[in-house]
Design an enzyme around this catalytic site. Structure first.
Site, PDB file in Angstrom:
ATOM      1  N   LEU A 225     -68.738  24.989   1.024  1.00  0.00           N
ATOM      2  CA  LEU A 225     -67.303  24.805   1.219  1.00  0.00           C
ATOM      3  C   LEU A 225     -66.677  24.014   0.081  1.00  0.00           C
ATOM      4  CD1 LEU A 225     -65.092  25.471   3.272  1.00  0.00           C
ATOM      5  CD2 LEU A 225     -65.572  23.291   4.394  1.00  0.00           C
ATOM      6  N   GLY A 226     -67.420  23.058  -0.492  1.00  0.00           N
ATOM      7  CA  GLY A 226     -66.901  22.290  -1.613  1.00  0.00           C
ATOM      8  C   GLY A 226     -66.082  21.085  -1.216  1.00  0.00           C
ATOM      9  N   VAL A 227     -66.528  20.376  -0.181  1.00  0.00           N
ATOM     10  CA  VAL A 227     -65.851  19.150   0.238  1.00  0.00           C
ATOM     11  C   VAL A 227     -66.887  18.072   0.519  1.00  0.00           C
ATOM     12  CG1 VAL A 227     -63.823  20.277   1.233  1.00  0.00           C
ATOM     13  CG2 VAL A 227     -65.839  19.875   2.672  1.00  0.00           C
TER      14      VAL A 227
ATOM     15  N   GLY B 276    -100.242  14.577  12.604  1.00  0.00           N
ATOM     16  CA  GLY B 276    -101.060  15.773  12.726  1.00  0.00           C
ATOM     17  C   GLY B 276    -100.424  16.827  13.602  1.00  0.00           C
ATOM     18  N   ASN B 277     -99.458  16.401  14.451  1.00  0.00           N
ATOM     19  CA  ASN B 277     -98.711  17.361  15.264  1.00  0.00           C
ATOM     20  C   ASN B 277     -97.612  18.057  14.466  1.00  0.00           C
ATOM     21  OD1 ASN B 277     -99.454  15.455  17.987  1.00  0.00           O
ATOM     22  ND2 ASN B 277     -99.314  17.669  18.290  1.00  0.00           N
ATOM     23  N   SER B 278     -97.279  17.518  13.303  1.00  0.00           N
ATOM     24  CA  SER B 278     -96.179  18.079  12.515  1.00  0.00           C
ATOM     25  C   SER B 278     -96.420  19.560  12.232  1.00  0.00           C
ATOM     26  CB  SER B 278     -96.045  17.335  11.193  1.00  0.00           C
ATOM     27  OG  SER B 278     -95.604  16.021  11.400  1.00  0.00           O
TER      28      SER B 278
ATOM     29  N   ILE C 196     -67.321  14.983   3.181  1.00  0.00           N
ATOM     30  CA  ILE C 196     -66.728  14.620   4.465  1.00  0.00           C
ATOM     31  C   ILE C 196     -67.289  13.297   4.960  1.00  0.00           C
ATOM     32  CG2 ILE C 196     -66.275  17.000   5.163  1.00  0.00           C
ATOM     33  CD1 ILE C 196     -68.839  16.853   6.874  1.00  0.00           C
TER      34      ILE C 196
ATOM     35  N   HIS D 249     -93.072  19.253   4.813  1.00  0.00           N
ATOM     36  CA  HIS D 249     -93.760  18.050   4.355  1.00  0.00           C
ATOM     37  C   HIS D 249     -95.271  18.132   4.550  1.00  0.00           C
ATOM     38  CE1 HIS D 249     -93.370  16.743   8.687  1.00  0.00           C
ATOM     39  NE2 HIS D 249     -94.549  16.231   8.428  1.00  0.00           N
TER      40      HIS D 249
ATOM     41  N   ASP E 234     -86.902  20.991   6.298  1.00  0.00           N
ATOM     42  CA  ASP E 234     -88.330  20.714   6.490  1.00  0.00           C
ATOM     43  C   ASP E 234     -89.052  21.880   7.167  1.00  0.00           C
ATOM     44  OD1 ASP E 234     -90.641  19.295   6.212  1.00  0.00           O
ATOM     45  OD2 ASP E 234     -90.292  17.946   7.896  1.00  0.00           O
TER      46      ASP E 234
END
Length: 550
Positions: free
Chosen positions: A347-349, A290-292, A351, A187, A217
């Site tokens: 996996l195709g589920v 700013g710490n990101s 949940i 970001h 991210d």
């Protein structure tokens, strides 16, 4: 007159006696007491001349009362991060000066900018495709290029060209490879036309975006070291990080370069709703805008996390910050450097969480695991035989305690690998072998949102082909249609809506109102009733808990 004279004499005598008592005390004026209230005279400065005092009257020396020493705190020899003990055996606060001095050169300031321009031209180029339109302060849409802005000049002279204002973003990052590779948050650089990196020395240089992963991210940048070997960090092991352990953050909050803060690990494995792969480290280390992208460092001087976000009501730090575990980022770096994006297992589920009510309805011993709410047709799970209503309790030998743990387990699995999946079906444990496939962007497996699970209070009607067609529901859909939900009822609180389709009651398929009512009647009294509800293209389980007296 005599009374006044006596008062003056008594005051003079008191002054003389007090002065004599102070002079007779060793060390001169006392200092404030320390933590234990012990008297500690201030030693004279080394380069100052000793003060000359008049000789004090001899005072008989008396032995000081014995003070029992505080018990020494033994630090585990195998833990280099243990807090050192003071002279009296009590633990001391850690000293971060050496870590800060050693690691500040590895942390950089990352600033990204978007250039201003003609929004109409940008739109023709496809800029902003798939992005949300700006919203007003109350969530209402704002006029855009395609709508009527209400400007009378535009009605007569046509729409005026709209310009995109330049934007800047400030964040942090850290060098993890001496060749100039930098790790930061996605970001911080998302949508940037230009990225500038400022080193601790003050030198600025342009950076290239090598790869990014919006789902976690994480982003990787590259700067030209110009033939120099840049200082770089060493990765630690975030899996062995313990709650209560001291950590340090270095970053650029509000543009203040190389700011150092410290705190402890408050919790691990936090799911904060940013995505399916949430697994954050929570810390009370002061983290601000700013710490990101900056590093979270343990007492061994190794990076254990990437500072990412804060929980705040006013935009500033209140002691709740979150960092991406470095082990998660470490797994993504090879793909980001080689391909610019991340390849994940699929996996195709769909949940959802196993609530206590759902666990009771399914006869499970505990509310653990991941409940399969839907299975993607022809996906890996469907080909392996997984069904809606199965509860996945183990994946590739790893216990699934919470449904939020499964997406990360699957994502880390190599493509095409045969994995043992243990499930609970009708109360019995079974094992199936699933061959993982590659996840495409459109095949993201969202976790079904947990709905309220409270009671009855809904009216159903037959789902005829005509009704289904009018509501945009596939005509081959089986079940009964929720026609009304009583206002203020438990069903309304549970999240049931008009237009929902109830496909199953206690794992029994229902095709009409009669079979629906029979299934409800057969439900054991006093226990939750499990419904499989279809809503749009998704399905979700709702455990309806009867009210007292029902």
């Amino acid at each position: 007159m005599r009374s006044l004279t006596k008062v003056i004499v008594l005051l003079l005598l008191g002054f003389l006696v007090g002065s004599w008592a102070l002079k007779g005390r060793p060390g001169g004026s006392p200092e404030p007491a320390g933590e234990q209230g012990a008297y500690a005279p201030r030693p004279p400065a080394a380069d100052s001349a000793p003060a000359v005092r008049p000789a004090a009257p001899a005072v008989e020396a008396r032995p000081a009362p014995a003070v029992p020493a505080a018990p020494a705190v033994a630090a585990p020899a195998a833990n280099p991060a243990a807090i050192p003990a003071g002279t009296n055996g009590a633990p001391c606060l850690p000293d971060f000066t050496q870590l800060a001095e050693k690691l500040q050169d590895t942390v950089v300031n990352v600033s990204s900018s978007t250039k201003g321009g003609d929004k109409d031209k940008d739109k023709e180029k496809g800029d902003g495709e798939g992005k949300r339109k700006p919203r007003g302060p109350h969530g209402f849409g704002m006029p855009d290029d395609e709508g009527d802005s209400g400007n009378p000049f535009e009605r007569f002279f046509g729409p005026m060209p709209r310009r995109r204002m330049p934007q800047r973003s400030l964040g942090s990052g850290f060098i993890f490879d001496p060749e100039g590779y930098i790790l930061t948050n996605n970001h911080v650089v998302d949508g940037a036309d230009e990225i500038t990196v400022k080193l601790h020395s003050g030198e600025e240089m342009k950076a290239q975006l090598i790869g990014r992963d919006p789902k976690t991210d994480v982003a990787v940048l590259k700067i030209d070291p110009k033939g120099k070997s840049l200082p770089y960090v060493v990765f630690g092991d975030s899996d062995t990080l313990k709650v209560g352990e001291w950590v340090m953050a270095i970053g650029n909050p509000f543009g203040l370069d190389s700011s150092v803060t410290a705190g402890i690990v408050s919790a691990k494995g936090r799911f904060i709703g940013q995505g399916n792969y949430d697994d954050f480290i929570q810390t009370d280390t002061p983290i601000n805008p700013g710490n990101s992208g900056g590093p979270l460092i343990d007492m061994r001087g190794k990076v254990v996390g990437i500072n990412t976000s804060i929980f705040s009501r006013g935009g500033g730090n209140i002691g709740i910050g979150f960092a991406i575990p470095i082990n998660l980022a470490h797994d993504l770096i090879p793909d980001l450097r080689a391909k610019g994006h991340v390849t994940r297992g699929w996996l195709g589920v769909m949940i959802q969480k196993v609530t206590p009510d759902i666990a009771e309805s399914l006869g499970l011993p505990a509310s653990q695991g991941a409940l399969v709410a839907d299975v993607v047709k022809d996906g890996p799970a469907a080909l392996a035989g997984l069904k809606t209503g199965d509860v996945i309790v183990s994946f590739d030998g790893h216990l699934v305690k919470e449904s939020t743990e499964l997406p990360l387990m699957v994502a880390r699995t190599p493509i095409g690998r045969d994995v043992e999946v243990k499930i609970l079906r009708e109360g019995k444990e079974q094992s199936v072998i699933v061959k993982t496939a590659e996840m495409k962007d459109e095949e993201a497996e969202p976790e079904a949102k947990e709905k309220g699970s409270e009671a009855y209070g809904l009216t159903v009607q037959p789902l005829t082909p005509e009704v289904a067609n009018n509501l945009g529901i596939p005509v081959d859909t089986k079940g009964v249609l929720v026609a009304d939900v009583e206002q203020g009822s438990s069903a309304e609180d549970a999240g049931l809506r008009r237009g929902d389709v109830i496909a199953e009651v206690n794992r029994q398929a229902v095709s009409d109102v009669e079979s629906y009512r029979k299934a409800l009647k057969d439900a054991e009294g006093g226990k939750s009733v499990l419904l499989l509800v279809r809503r749009g293209d998704n399905t979700v389980f709702l455990a309806l808990k009867p009210q007292s007296g029902e």
